[in-house]
Design a protein around this motif. Structure first.
Motif, PDB file in Angstrom:
ATOM      1  N   MET A   1      87.250  31.722  52.266  1.00 10.87           N
ATOM      2  CA  MET A   1      85.998  31.048  52.593  1.00 10.87           C
ATOM      3  C   MET A   1      85.339  31.680  53.814  1.00 10.87           C
ATOM      4  SD  MET A   1      85.512  28.847  50.261  1.00 10.87           S
ATOM      5  CE  MET A   1      84.153  27.918  50.953  1.00 10.87           C
TER       6      MET A   1
ATOM      7  N   ALA B   1      83.863  34.920  52.687  1.00 12.74           N
ATOM      8  CA  ALA B   1      82.671  34.667  51.871  1.00 12.74           C
ATOM      9  C   ALA B   1      81.486  34.286  52.736  1.00 12.74           C
ATOM     10  CB  ALA B   1      82.957  33.562  50.856  1.00 12.74           C
TER      11      ALA B   1
ATOM     12  N   TRP C   1      93.052  30.426  51.027  1.00 11.44           N
ATOM     13  CA  TRP C   1      91.763  29.803  50.717  1.00 11.44           C
ATOM     14  C   TRP C   1      90.843  29.812  51.933  1.00 11.44           C
ATOM     15  CZ3 TRP C   1      89.237  25.369  52.516  1.00 11.44           C
ATOM     16  CH2 TRP C   1      88.126  24.970  51.765  1.00 11.44           C
TER      17      TRP C   1
ATOM     18  N   ALA D   1      82.140  27.853  44.762  1.00 11.49           N
ATOM     19  CA  ALA D   1      83.308  27.802  45.638  1.00 11.49           C
ATOM     20  C   ALA D   1      83.702  26.363  45.950  1.00 11.49           C
ATOM     21  CB  ALA D   1      83.024  28.558  46.936  1.00 11.49           C
TER      22      ALA D   1
ATOM     23  N   PRO E   1      79.706  33.535  47.669  1.00 12.53           N
ATOM     24  CA  PRO E   1      81.047  33.016  47.748  1.00 12.53           C
ATOM     25  C   PRO E   1      81.989  33.804  46.873  1.00 12.53           C
ATOM     26  CG  PRO E   1      79.734  31.635  46.318  1.00 12.53           C
ATOM     27  CD  PRO E   1      78.831  32.676  46.838  1.00 12.53           C
ATOM     28  N   GLN E   2      83.136  34.231  47.433  1.00 19.78           N
ATOM     29  CA  GLN E   2      84.174  34.889  46.670  1.00 19.78           C
ATOM     30  C   GLN E   2      85.391  34.000  46.523  1.00 19.78           C
ATOM     31  OE1 GLN E   2      83.427  37.743  45.271  1.00 19.78           O
ATOM     32  NE2 GLN E   2      81.448  37.742  46.296  1.00 19.78           N
ATOM     33  N   ALA E   3      85.547  33.022  47.455  1.00 19.43           N
ATOM     34  CA  ALA E   3      86.707  32.152  47.374  1.00 19.43           C
ATOM     35  C   ALA E   3      86.666  31.370  46.074  1.00 19.43           C
ATOM     36  CB  ALA E   3      86.729  31.194  48.567  1.00 19.43           C
ATOM     37  N   GLY E   4      87.787  31.407  45.351  1.00 18.36           N
ATOM     38  CA  GLY E   4      87.858  30.659  44.111  1.00 18.36           C
ATOM     39  C   GLY E   4      87.244  31.371  42.935  1.00 18.36           C
ATOM     40  N   GLY E   5      86.735  32.620  43.117  1.00 13.37           N
ATOM     41  CA  GLY E   5      86.087  33.306  42.015  1.00 13.37           C
ATOM     42  C   GLY E   5      87.037  33.616  40.871  1.00 13.37           C
TER      43      GLY E   5
ATOM     44  N   ARG F   1      76.905  28.566  47.280  1.00 12.73           N
ATOM     45  CA  ARG F   1      78.323  28.303  47.434  1.00 12.73           C
ATOM     46  C   ARG F   1      78.793  27.170  46.535  1.00 12.73           C
ATOM     47  NH1 ARG F   1      80.244  30.729  52.112  1.00 12.73           N
ATOM     48  NH2 ARG F   1      82.048  29.354  52.119  1.00 12.73           N
TER      49      ARG F   1
ATOM     50  N   CYS G   1      85.228  19.079  49.766  1.00 16.76           N
ATOM     51  CA  CYS G   1      84.662  20.016  48.789  1.00 16.76           C
ATOM     52  C   CYS G   1      83.864  19.279  47.715  1.00 16.76           C
ATOM     53  CB  CYS G   1      85.782  20.845  48.156  1.00 16.76           C
ATOM     54  SG  CYS G   1      86.475  22.102  49.246  1.00 16.76           S
TER      55      CYS G   1
END
Length: 484
Positions: free
Chosen positions: A128, A131, A124, A180, A139-143, A177, A289
């Motif tokens: 982040m 991203a 993770w 994310a 943001p790509q984290a959590g996509g 973001r 978050c």
């Protein structure tokens, strides 16, 4: 129970607007006369009017109720996921400890409880960081997790009204973001529950079963495990958890630790490490978050440059609207001369500008060419009266130094309202004579002629004579000069 009366959050209102936009761009504009009329009753803010139009259309077409069903379904899903996380955590604790029939390998036990957690946390963090350094900060984290979650919720409701909701949500969150942070808050929260369930499982099993503890190695020296145990136990020890001493660690390498004090030390060490290196970091990240998600959600705004919104600008923000005095007139309007100024008390002349458009220069050319001489009574240009403070200052100045003649310049392109007419009356009360100058008066045709007529009628209700309204700049300046 109906969901129509449930209040939407500002974020959900924008989500609904995006849903309406996507539908109209694909299938054509909806009949929206009533929605536009409702939107135009709001203040002159384009996004606010778009949101109001979308709310009316969304309620009529069923999108609003579909969105609220999604919200309820997502909450139910999160509740089920939280319960599963607790159960899985408890099961993991039972799996690493066993039934007590054989000694617990403390290295394998701690690795089994924290290994996957630490690996996912590292992934993770890397996601982040990548991203944040990507072009545009997308943001790509959590996509992947977000798309999976949206697909699961979509499967549970296949009504036509929900078809555009996932894409609208993705488009709304895709420019920042926020997605994310939202996925991170859910992910870390579920991990915190799973690890908390594991800690509760350890505590319950340690309380009801007798376990021995051992560590094993073939190639590593005993000092390695002693140093590792003491290093990992430093932070838990600060919170009051017991930590095995060097002698206990060394003895556990030769045979399973069966002494009561040693067993308690190892049990406390395992629970402390799980809480300090598992539960607490995940809780902190979940709170962080959640805070960042809320801030990002408040900053989410519609992309008003999109064609679906741009085509609405002319209808929601027309160049002209119904003209007239929009506020109801009170029973008694202020009228000049009620307090009045004795002719002997006034000196000099003064002029002010009341809410002129920024395209109209001030002072006007004739005044700059032949400036008014200031006298003891304060006959001079008082400038523009745009703010409340400027108006109060001008009223106070004229009350102390009333002019013989006061010329009040107005913008005849604007519609007179109760506030502007009341201020003109108050200004006139503080002068011997007062005139109103329609600065840069438009040609007397169409809407321009109608607004000028409304100004004449409003001034007549204030008992201004017809000749007190000047259209010609020369006549206005001549009248002012005669008062010197």
């Amino acid at each position: 129970m109906t969901t129509s009366r449930t209040q939407l959050t500002p974020f959900e209102s924008r989500w609904l607007a995006e849903t309406v936009r996507r539908h109209e761009e694909r299938r054509g504009a909806l009949e929206d006369a009533a929605a536009v009329a409702a939107a135009r009753r709001l203040a002159l803010v384009f996004e606010a009017r778009i949101l109001r139009r979308a709310e009316v259309l969304g309620e009529r077409e069923g999108w609003r109720d579909a969105l609220l069903r999604w919200r309820a379904r997502m909450r139910i899903g999160l509740t089920v996921a939280a319960a599963m996380a607790l159960v899985l955590g408890f099961t993991a604790a039972a799996g690493v400890l066993g039934d007590g029939g054989r000694p617990v390998n403390v290295v394998w036990a701690l690795g089994g409880l924290l290994g996957v957690h630490l690996a996912s946390l590292a992934l993770w963090l890397i996601g982040m960081l990548l991203a944040g350094s990507a072009a545009g900060g997308a943001p790509q984290a959590g996509g992947v997790a977000a798309r999976l979650w949206l697909r699961i919720v979509t499967v549970l409701d296949r009504s036509p009204q929900t078809a555009d909701l996932p894409l609208a949500l993705g488009g709304l969150l895709g420019r920042g973001r926020a997605a994310a942070w939202r996925v991170g808050a859910v992910s870390h929260g579920l991990w915190a529950l799973a690890l908390g369930g594991a800690a509760a499982g350890l505590l319950l099993l340690f309380a009801t079963r007798r376990y021995g503890f051992v560590w094993e190695t073939t190639i590593l020296p005993a000092q390695t495990f002693t140093s590792l145990t003491l290093a990992l136990g430093m932070l838990p020890a600060q919170l009051g958890f017991p930590v095995p001493d060097a002698a206990t660690v060394a003895a556990s390498g030769d045979a399973a630790m069966l002494q009561e004090a040693g067993r308690r030390a190892w049990a406390g060490w395992l629970i402390g490490c799980l809480l300090v290196y598992g539960v607490l970091p995940r809780l902190a990240l979940a709170l962080a978050c959640t805070t960042l998600w809320r801030r990002a959600a408040r900053r989410v705004a519609l992309d008003l440059s999109r064609p679906g919104y741009a085509r609405l600008r002319a209808r929601l923000l027309p160049d002209s609207e119904r003209i007239g005095v929009r506020d109801a007139e009170p029973e008694t309007m202020p009228r000049p001369g009620r307090r009045g100024v004795h002719p002997a008390a006034g000196e000099g002349c003064a002029l002010v500008a009341l809410e002129l458009g920024r395209d109209l220069p001030w002072p006007p050319a004739c005044v700059r060419a032949a400036p008014v001489q200031a006298g003891e009574g304060g006959g001079h240009d008082e400038g523009r009266l745009d703010s409340r403070e400027q108006r109060r200052a001008a009223l106070a100045h004229f009350a102390a130094h009333p002019p013989r003649r006061l010329l009040i310049a107005i913008d005849p392109r604007q519609t007179p309202d109760r506030g502007s007419l009341g201020l003109i009356a108050e200004l006139a009360d503080r002068a011997v004579e007062a005139g109103v100058w329609a600065l840069a008066a438009p040609a007397e045709t169409g809407a321009a002629s109608e607004r000028l007529r409304l100004w004449r009628e409003g001034l007549a209700r204030l008992d201004f004579p017809a000749e007190a309204l000047f259209i010609d700049a020369g006549a206005a300046c001549d009248w002012l000069e005669e008062g010197r």
